[in-house]
Design an enzyme around this catalytic site. Structure first.
Site, PDB file in Angstrom:
ATOM      1  N   GLY A 118     -10.138  -2.410  -5.107  1.00 26.65           N
ATOM      2  CA  GLY A 118     -10.899  -2.385  -3.861  1.00 26.65           C
ATOM      3  C   GLY A 118     -10.065  -2.791  -2.667  1.00 26.65           C
ATOM      4  CB  CYS A 119      -7.011  -4.494  -2.148  1.00 23.59           C
ATOM      5  SG  CYS A 119      -5.816  -4.976  -0.898  1.00 23.59           S
ATOM      6  CB  ILE A 120      -7.515   1.035   0.290  1.00 21.19           C
ATOM      7  CG1 ILE A 120      -8.820   1.140  -0.488  1.00 21.19           C
ATOM      8  CG2 ILE A 120      -6.870   2.398   0.345  1.00 21.19           C
ATOM      9  CD1 ILE A 120      -9.901   1.883   0.220  1.00 21.19           C
TER      10      ILE A 120
END
Lengths: 99, 131, 111
Positions: free
Chosen positions: C109-111
């Site tokens: 979820g950390c792009i």
């Protein structure tokens, strides 16, 4: 002959196809998702137990453990490790994988 | 690098999302991929339900030891879902019965639904995503 | 993937500098990663790094920053479980920088 099944019997028909074709005295090795069929309470358990009268049924231990099923194996099913897998292939003159 | 939190100031529309899991955990990559998508979706503050039917109920088995097949044990990750505010987990009663499983066999708390309840839950979703 | 020499040991990292094999992690690697990230490690930093390692051991994932913040608040108190505190320790993102120092993969979820 050694038959190898790797798909879940509650998802695909490959175990059913295998048991239809396997002749008396043959070995059936369940690996990957096929190991679920060899566990207590599974819808395919009765089929496996009936087949065990005429066939030798094996299931791969590491695949059972990886699915939380190590403690739920049906009576009459032989659990083998990777070394046992190799031995089964070597012991039988031919082999069919039901992909 | 951009943390998802910085992207939350969107439209504020909340939709009902159902993630439908129907595959056993290791034989295919669906279970792991589905779980990762759910974790990412959690950042968008949507109304998420996670449903396990058919062989999907096997994803939640307790006592998984995947060292022997050299695969990561992601069954532990289902227990992190609560921290991601994903608390609606449902399993299908008939799928449990066909596999000889009860709630006690599962690694997280779930709601067990009969088939008609599950059908209604599915019908009321805005989006159903299947793995 | 690139190899780096850390305290006399060859260690594999990915293209963004994250440790590939988490079982190789030790304090020397944490210190090396911290220098790379221009973070000077204090006890407060170690508290977060160790928290992340425990979180990973329990859940097999690196948490998203929002989840990390909440979980730290629960365990270490509200004065630490907030963005201001964590971003002061790790200015380029607590999830990204602290995970790297802790030897974890980049958070989901950390792009």
């Amino acid at each position: 002959m050694l038959h190898i099944v790797n798909k879940s019997a509650t998802d695909r028909g490959s175990l059913e196809s295998c048991l239809r074709m396997a002749t008396k005295g043959s070995a059936v090795l369940l690996i990957e998702d096929a190991v679920y069929a060899a566990t207590t309470g599974n819808a395919a358990a009765a089929k496996i137990q009936a087949a065990a009268a005429d066939l030798k049924i094996y299931a791969l231990g590491p695949d059972l453990a990886a699915r939380g099923m190590a403690g739920r194996v049906l009576d009459g099913v032989n659990v083998v490790d990777y070394g046992g897998f190799v031995d089964l292939v070597a012991e039988h003159s031919n082999c069919q994988s039901w992909l | 690098m951009s943390d998802m939190d910085e992207m939350e100031d969107g439209s504020g529309i909340v939709k009902k999302f159902m993630f439908l899991n129907r595959k056993a955990p290791h034989g295919t990559v669906y279970a792991l991929e589905g779980l990762e998508v759910v974790l990412i979706t959690a950042a968008f503050d949507q109304d998420v339900s996670m449903v396990f039917t058919d062989d999907g109920v096997y994803q939640l088995m307790k006592g998984i030891d995947s060292k022997g097949i050299e695969v990561k044990d992601f069954s532990k990750t289902y227990r992190a879902l609560e921290g991601y505010d994903i608390e609606k987990l449902y399993v299908d009663q008939a799928s449990m019965d066909a596999r000889g499983l009860t709630e006690d066999d599962l690694i997280v708390d779930v709601t067990v639904l009969a088939v008609d309840e599950m059908a209604n839950l599915m019908a009321e979703q805005d989006v159903v995503i299947s793995f | 993937m690139p190899m780096v020499n850390i305290a006399g040991k060859e260690v594999e990292v990915d293209e963004e500098g994250y440790l590939v094999d988490l079982s190789q992690w030790n304090e020397d690697i944490a210190k090396y990663m911290a220098v790379e990230e221009k973070v000077e490690l204090t006890d407060s930093h170690w508290e977060v790094v160790n928290f992340l390692r425990e979180y990973y051991a329990e859940y097999q994932i690196a948490p998203a920053v929002r989840v990390l913040t909440k979980a730290i608040g629960k365990k270490l108190g509200p004065e630490k479980g907030n963005n201001k505190y964590l971003y002061e320790l790790f200015p380029y993102g607590p999830a990204k920088q602290a995970c790297k120092i802790a030897g974890l993969p980049k958070p989901t979820g950390c792009i």
